[in-house]
Design a protein around this motif. Structure first.
Motif, mmCIF file in Angstrom:
data_model
loop_
_atom_site.group_PDB
_atom_site.id
_atom_site.type_symbol
_atom_site.label_atom_id
_atom_site.label_comp_id
_atom_site.label_asym_id
_atom_site.label_seq_id
_atom_site.Cartn_x
_atom_site.Cartn_y
_atom_site.Cartn_z
ATOM 1 N N VAL A 156 0.864 -1.180 0.000
ATOM 2 C CA VAL A 156 0.000 0.000 0.000
ATOM 3 C C VAL A 156 0.895 1.221 0.000
ATOM 4 O O VAL A 156 1.725 1.386 0.903
ATOM 5 C CB VAL A 156 -0.921 0.017 1.245
ATOM 6 N N THR A 157 0.748 2.075 -1.016
ATOM 7 C CA THR A 157 1.598 3.250 -1.126
ATOM 8 C C THR A 157 0.781 4.506 -1.388
ATOM 9 O O THR A 157 -0.337 4.438 -1.903
ATOM 10 C CB THR A 157 2.615 3.098 -2.270
ATOM 11 N N ARG A 179 3.572 -4.890 2.960
ATOM 12 C CA ARG A 179 4.152 -3.597 3.367
ATOM 13 C C ARG A 179 3.146 -2.467 3.218
ATOM 14 O O ARG A 179 2.426 -2.394 2.224
ATOM 15 C CB ARG A 179 5.386 -3.287 2.514
ATOM 16 N N ILE A 180 3.124 -1.606 4.231
ATOM 17 C CA ILE A 180 2.367 -0.356 4.173
ATOM 18 C C ILE A 180 3.386 0.771 4.304
ATOM 19 O O ILE A 180 4.067 0.885 5.330
ATOM 20 C CB ILE A 180 1.336 -0.258 5.322
ATOM 21 N N SER A 181 3.531 1.584 3.298
ATOM 22 C CA SER A 181 4.541 2.649 3.344
ATOM 23 C C SER A 181 4.160 3.686 4.404
ATOM 24 O O SER A 181 2.986 3.895 4.686
ATOM 25 C CB SER A 181 4.702 3.302 1.971
ATOM 26 N N PRO A 182 5.163 4.350 4.995
ATOM 27 C CA PRO A 182 4.908 5.249 6.127
ATOM 28 C C PRO A 182 3.928 6.377 5.840
ATOM 29 O O PRO A 182 3.226 6.817 6.737
ATOM 30 C CB PRO A 182 6.313 5.799 6.442
ATOM 31 N N ASP A 205 4.030 -1.226 12.201
ATOM 32 C CA ASP A 205 4.952 -0.219 12.716
ATOM 33 C C ASP A 205 4.200 0.998 13.243
ATOM 34 O O ASP A 205 2.995 1.148 13.038
ATOM 35 C CB ASP A 205 5.929 0.195 11.612
ATOM 36 N N ASP A 206 4.949 1.894 13.889
ATOM 37 C CA ASP A 206 4.292 3.080 14.446
ATOM 38 C C ASP A 206 3.835 4.051 13.362
ATOM 39 O O ASP A 206 3.136 5.018 13.644
ATOM 40 C CB ASP A 206 5.207 3.795 15.451
ATOM 41 N N SER A 207 4.199 3.774 12.106
ATOM 42 C CA SER A 207 3.776 4.633 10.993
ATOM 43 C C SER A 207 2.709 3.972 10.111
ATOM 44 O O SER A 207 2.268 4.563 9.124
ATOM 45 C CB SER A 207 4.989 4.983 10.124
ATOM 46 N N SER A 208 2.302 2.762 10.456
ATOM 47 C CA SER A 208 1.438 1.989 9.558
ATOM 48 C C SER A 208 0.080 2.624 9.303
ATOM 49 O O SER A 208 -0.493 2.464 8.224
ATOM 50 C CB SER A 208 1.243 0.569 10.111
ATOM 51 N N PHE A 209 -0.446 3.349 10.302
ATOM 52 C CA PHE A 209 -1.808 3.883 10.162
ATOM 53 C C PHE A 209 -1.892 5.374 10.490
ATOM 54 O O PHE A 209 -2.953 5.870 10.859
ATOM 55 C CB PHE A 209 -2.767 3.084 11.052
ATOM 56 N N ALA A 229 4.436 -2.574 16.993
ATOM 57 C CA ALA A 229 5.260 -1.536 17.623
ATOM 58 C C ALA A 229 4.458 -0.775 18.659
ATOM 59 O O ALA A 229 3.232 -0.677 18.575
ATOM 60 C CB ALA A 229 5.779 -0.573 16.560
ATOM 61 N N ASP A 230 5.171 -0.238 19.646
ATOM 62 C CA ASP A 230 4.524 0.668 20.585
ATOM 63 C C ASP A 230 3.898 1.820 19.803
ATOM 64 O O ASP A 230 4.505 2.357 18.879
ATOM 65 C CB ASP A 230 5.546 1.227 21.584
ATOM 66 N N CYS A 231 2.686 2.168 20.149
ATOM 67 C CA CYS A 231 1.966 3.268 19.491
ATOM 68 C C CYS A 231 1.654 2.969 18.024
ATOM 69 O O CYS A 231 1.505 3.881 17.212
ATOM 70 C CB CYS A 231 2.738 4.571 19.599
ATOM 71 N N ALA A 232 1.573 1.675 17.663
ATOM 72 C CA ALA A 232 1.246 1.318 16.278
ATOM 73 C C ALA A 232 -0.116 1.864 15.868
ATOM 74 O O ALA A 232 -0.347 2.135 14.687
ATOM 75 C CB ALA A 232 1.274 -0.200 16.110
ATOM 76 N N PHE A 233 -1.011 2.013 16.840
ATOM 77 C CA PHE A 233 -2.356 2.500 16.542
ATOM 78 C C PHE A 233 -2.565 3.935 17.027
ATOM 79 O O PHE A 233 -3.692 4.389 17.186
ATOM 80 C CB PHE A 233 -3.394 1.564 17.176
ATOM 81 N N ARG A 234 -1.463 4.618 17.236
ATOM 82 C CA ARG A 234 -1.512 6.002 17.684
ATOM 83 C C ARG A 234 -2.261 6.847 16.659
ATOM 84 O O ARG A 234 -2.031 6.756 15.455
ATOM 85 C CB ARG A 234 -0.083 6.536 17.834
ATOM 86 N N GLY A 235 -3.154 7.672 17.143
ATOM 87 C CA GLY A 235 -3.891 8.564 16.262
ATOM 88 C C GLY A 235 -5.220 8.004 15.798
ATOM 89 O O GLY A 235 -6.022 8.722 15.197
ATOM 90 N N LEU A 236 -5.477 6.712 16.067
ATOM 91 C CA LEU A 236 -6.761 6.117 15.665
ATOM 92 C C LEU A 236 -7.804 6.386 16.753
ATOM 93 O O LEU A 236 -8.371 5.471 17.341
ATOM 94 C CB LEU A 236 -6.595 4.618 15.422
ATOM 95 N N SER A 237 -8.053 7.659 16.980
ATOM 96 C CA SER A 237 -8.883 8.073 18.113
ATOM 97 C C SER A 237 -10.358 7.749 17.942
ATOM 98 O O SER A 237 -11.121 7.798 18.907
ATOM 99 C CB SER A 237 -8.717 9.584 18.350
#
Length: 269
Positions: A156-157, A179-182, A205-209, A229-237
């Motif tokens: 996914v790019t 792979r999901i690009s950052p 990764d912490d940039s996946s989403f 990764a830690d915070c892999a879902f960060r921002g998915l509020s």
């Protein structure tokens, strides 16, 4: 007015046969022997719904649908033998739904769908698509649903997602994505549902989403995930459903330092 011509042995679409039907709104030519779509196939009609499923179409000439550009809303070309989509094939300003499932499309070039400003949904399931070039869906600024299940995509790019500013549902189940690009989601920040089940993802990764703040459902079941990764879902509020079943996650909750932090609205895990 509806004219069904299904399950006959029609091999060609002849404009002189259609011209008398000036009030025609729905035309179903499914289950016939049509092998090509020519520029002269359709005269000017008031068609809103056109179905040419389950034929033998291998080639399409640009301009085939131009005479229907001001009225056509739904076009279905499922279960044919289409292997390539010519540029400027679809110049249909009012088309809302386009289906090309179960064809033989392997690659989609940039600007392929230019000319469809009103499109809401595009279905390209079960084609064997391996490559989506940069700008493959450019111009589909109002599209809300993209279905790419059962293909052979590997990543996914941001490049192939470029311009999908209103996309709400993205279905990528049953591919080979590893792979999901950052920066993949830079243009898709209205996405509410993302289905990545049955792929080859091994790590999140912490940039996946990053950027998916309105995502409600995230489905990553039946992959090979063994690292989050830690915070892999960060921002998915806004996330309410997170599906991680049938992966290879072996460590326990006690070993984690916040992989699920920030999921304030989560209802189902």
């Amino acid at each position: 007015m509806i004219v069904p011509r299904t399950s006959n042995k029609i091999a060609n679409i002849l404009p002189e046969h259609l011209k008398p039907f000036q009030s025609l709104e729905t035309l179903d030519l499914s289950n016939n022997n049509i092998s090509e779509l020519k520029m002269s196939s359709f005269p000017s009609l008031q068609l809103k719904y056109l179905y040419i499923n389950s034929n033998r179409i291998t080639s399409m000439e640009p301009g085939t649908f131009d005479n229907l550009s001001t009225t056509l809303q739904v076009l279905k070309l499922n279960r044919n033998r289409i292997s390539a989509i010519p540029q400027k094939m679809f110049k249909l300003s009012h088309l809302q739904h386009l289906e090309l499932n179960r064809n033989k499309i392997r690659k989609i070039d940039g600007l392929t769908f230019q000319g469809l400003p009103a499109l809401k949904s595009l279905k390209l399931q079960r084609n064997g698509i391996t490559r989506l070039m940069d700008g493959a869906f450019w111009g589909l600024t109002n599209m809300e649903v993209l279905q790419l299940d059962h293909n052979n995509l590997t990543e996914v790019t941001k490049g192939w997602l470029y311009g999908l500013l209103m996309l709400q549902q993205l279905h990528l189940s049953q591919n080979a994505i590893s792979r999901i690009s950052p920066d993949a989601w830079e243009f898709c920040q209205k996405l509410s549902e993302l289905d990545l089940t049955f792929n080859h993802l091994a790590r999140l990764d912490d940039s996946s989403f990053v950027g998916l703040s309105v995502l409600v459902g995230l489905y990553i079941g039946s992959n090979k995930v063994n690292y989050i990764a830690d915070c892999a879902f960060r921002g998915l509020s806004s996330l309410q459903t997170l599906d991680l079943k049938n992966n290879e996650i072996s460590w326990t909750i006690e070993d984690m330092n916040g992989a699920f932090s920030g999921l304030d609205e989560l209802r189902k895990l």
